[in-house]
Design an enzyme around this catalytic site. Structure first.
Site, PDB file in Angstrom:
ATOM      1  N   GLY A 240     -32.704 -19.420  17.320  1.00 14.19           N
ATOM      2  CA  GLY A 240     -33.312 -20.669  18.063  1.00 14.19           C
ATOM      3  C   GLY A 240     -33.255 -20.543  19.430  1.00 14.19           C
TER       4      GLY A 240
ATOM      5  CD  GLU B 166     -26.252 -21.936  19.465  1.00  8.38           C
ATOM      6  OE1 GLU B 166     -27.285 -22.100  19.356  1.00  8.38           O
ATOM      7  OE2 GLU B 166     -25.469 -22.007  18.728  1.00  8.38           O
ATOM      8  CG  ASP B 167     -31.109 -23.469  19.049  1.00 10.51           C
ATOM      9  OD1 ASP B 167     -29.704 -23.564  18.914  1.00 10.51           O
ATOM     10  OD2 ASP B 167     -31.681 -23.456  18.093  1.00 10.51           O
TER      11      ASP B 167
ATOM     12  CG  ASP C  60     -26.167 -31.251  15.376  1.00 11.90           C
ATOM     13  OD1 ASP C  60     -25.605 -32.505  15.491  1.00 11.90           O
ATOM     14  OD2 ASP C  60     -26.588 -31.084  14.101  1.00 11.90           O
TER      15      ASP C  60
ATOM     16  CE  LYS D 106     -29.757 -32.913  16.825  1.00  9.26           C
ATOM     17  NZ  LYS D 106     -29.652 -32.730  15.527  1.00  9.26           N
TER      18      LYS D 106
ATOM     19  CG  PHE E 151     -34.292 -31.881  12.269  1.00  5.71           C
ATOM     20  CD1 PHE E 151     -32.796 -31.110  12.243  1.00  5.71           C
ATOM     21  CD2 PHE E 151     -35.236 -31.026  12.408  1.00  5.71           C
ATOM     22  CE1 PHE E 151     -32.667 -29.685  12.074  1.00  5.71           C
ATOM     23  CE2 PHE E 151     -35.213 -29.638  12.192  1.00  5.71           C
ATOM     24  CZ  PHE E 151     -33.975 -29.010  11.919  1.00  5.71           C
TER      25      PHE E 151
ATOM     26  CG  ASP F 133     -35.767 -22.918  12.342  1.00  5.04           C
ATOM     27  OD1 ASP F 133     -34.761 -23.311  12.836  1.00  5.04           O
ATOM     28  OD2 ASP F 133     -35.934 -22.631  11.084  1.00  5.04           O
TER      29      ASP F 133
ATOM     30  NE  ARG G 111     -37.236 -19.504  14.112  1.00  8.61           N
ATOM     31  CZ  ARG G 111     -36.083 -19.847  14.112  1.00  8.61           C
ATOM     32  NH1 ARG G 111     -35.354 -20.621  15.057  1.00  8.61           N
ATOM     33  NH2 ARG G 111     -35.478 -19.720  12.837  1.00  8.61           N
TER      34      ARG G 111
HETATM   35  P1  5GP Z   1     -23.703 -26.970  15.195  1.00  9.19           P
HETATM   36  O1  5GP Z   1     -22.904 -25.942  14.556  1.00  9.19           O
HETATM   37  O2  5GP Z   1     -23.417 -27.473  16.495  1.00  9.19           O
HETATM   38  O3  5GP Z   1     -23.712 -28.090  14.096  1.00  9.19           O
HETATM   39  O4  5GP Z   1     -25.342 -26.534  15.023  1.00  9.19           O
HETATM   40  C1  5GP Z   1     -25.814 -25.536  15.988  1.00  9.19           C
HETATM   41  C2  5GP Z   1     -27.031 -25.016  15.151  1.00  9.19           C
HETATM   42  O5  5GP Z   1     -27.577 -25.720  14.219  1.00  9.19           O
HETATM   43  C3  5GP Z   1     -27.995 -24.957  16.326  1.00  9.19           C
HETATM   44  O6  5GP Z   1     -27.931 -23.596  16.783  1.00  9.19           O
HETATM   45  C4  5GP Z   1     -29.335 -25.114  15.499  1.00  9.19           C
HETATM   46  O7  5GP Z   1     -29.848 -23.779  15.061  1.00  9.19           O
HETATM   47  C5  5GP Z   1     -29.178 -25.992  14.515  1.00  9.19           C
HETATM   48  N1  5GP Z   1     -29.326 -27.207  14.848  1.00  9.19           N
HETATM   49  C6  5GP Z   1     -28.605 -28.433  15.016  1.00  9.19           C
HETATM   50  N2  5GP Z   1     -29.273 -29.480  15.348  1.00  9.19           N
HETATM   51  C7  5GP Z   1     -30.666 -29.043  15.160  1.00  9.19           C
HETATM   52  C8  5GP Z   1     -32.034 -30.000  15.253  1.00  9.19           C
HETATM   53  O8  5GP Z   1     -32.154 -31.092  15.595  1.00  9.19           O
HETATM   54  N3  5GP Z   1     -33.095 -29.000  14.894  1.00  9.19           N
HETATM   55  C9  5GP Z   1     -33.055 -27.782  14.928  1.00  9.19           C
HETATM   56  N4  5GP Z   1     -34.161 -27.292  14.852  1.00  9.19           N
HETATM   57  N5  5GP Z   1     -31.924 -27.123  14.768  1.00  9.19           N
HETATM   58  C10 5GP Z   1     -30.772 -27.663  14.932  1.00  9.19           C
END
Ligand code: 5GP
Length: 172
Positions: A41, A96-97, A100, A128, A149, A156, A162
């Protein structure tokens, strides 16, 4: 038909990434910085970010799988590709992208911390904060967004979207 509701334009992203790059450089003096891109990402953000950071920089990649193609975090972080170089005594920035729940970054911080970097910071294009499950520090956050999302600019859904140059909310 799914639609993608635009959230940040190419120009808005470019302006913010430039600011982040200059801020990262200012915080590190003239030291070399190792940018650790979390695949897949972050690839587009990483490529723009490193161009916005003047001075010495190196690039590494970490392969991580946490979503398994859906729109909800599994909470399980799987390393699919490790770094190719030592980060001991180096100034590092994880790229990181989006942060969350925070589970992925929390896991990666712990994993990299024990390798003895001189410093270890986190840059994420999107944040987020409403969905956080663990308390993680995002040192450089591009934009804070509500709990929706998003796709585009590297992010993606099932490997699609992407390549969009902007970021938008996926509406099924
Ligand atoms: P976390 O571990 O913080 O919950 O999530 C991190 C990863 O979840 C991000 O690097 C990403 O790949 C994915 N992710 C979380 N939210 C989103 C979103 O709104 N859209 C997309 N495409 N990926 C997300």
């Amino acid at each position: 038909m799914p639609t993608i509701r635009p959230l940040f334009t190419e120009a808005q992203i470019a302006a913010r990434v430039t600011e982040l790059g200059l801020q990262i450089r200012a915080d590190h003096g003239d030291a070399a910085i190792t940018f650790i891109g979390v695949l897949k990402g972050s690839f587009m953000f990483l490529s723009d970010l490193v161009r916005a950071v003047p001075g010495d920089a190196t690039v590494e990649f970490l392969g991580v799988a946490s979503y398994h193609g859906g729109t909800h975090s599994s909470g399980v972080v799987q390393i699919t590709q490790d770094l190719r170089s030592s980060i001991e005594d180096r100034h590092c920035v994880i790229v990181e992208d989006i942060v969350d729940t925070g589970l992925t970054i929390d896991y990666l911080m712990r994993m990299l911390e024990v390798r003895g970097p001189r410093s270890l910071k986190v840059a994420s294009l999107l944040d987020k904060p409403d969905n956080r499950e663990v308390d993680v520090r995002v040192d450089y956050a591009g934009f804070s967004i509500p709990n929706e999302f998003v796709v585009g600019y590297g992010l993606d859904l099932g490997e699609l979207y992407r390549n969009l140059p902007f970021i938008g909310v996926y509406e099924p």
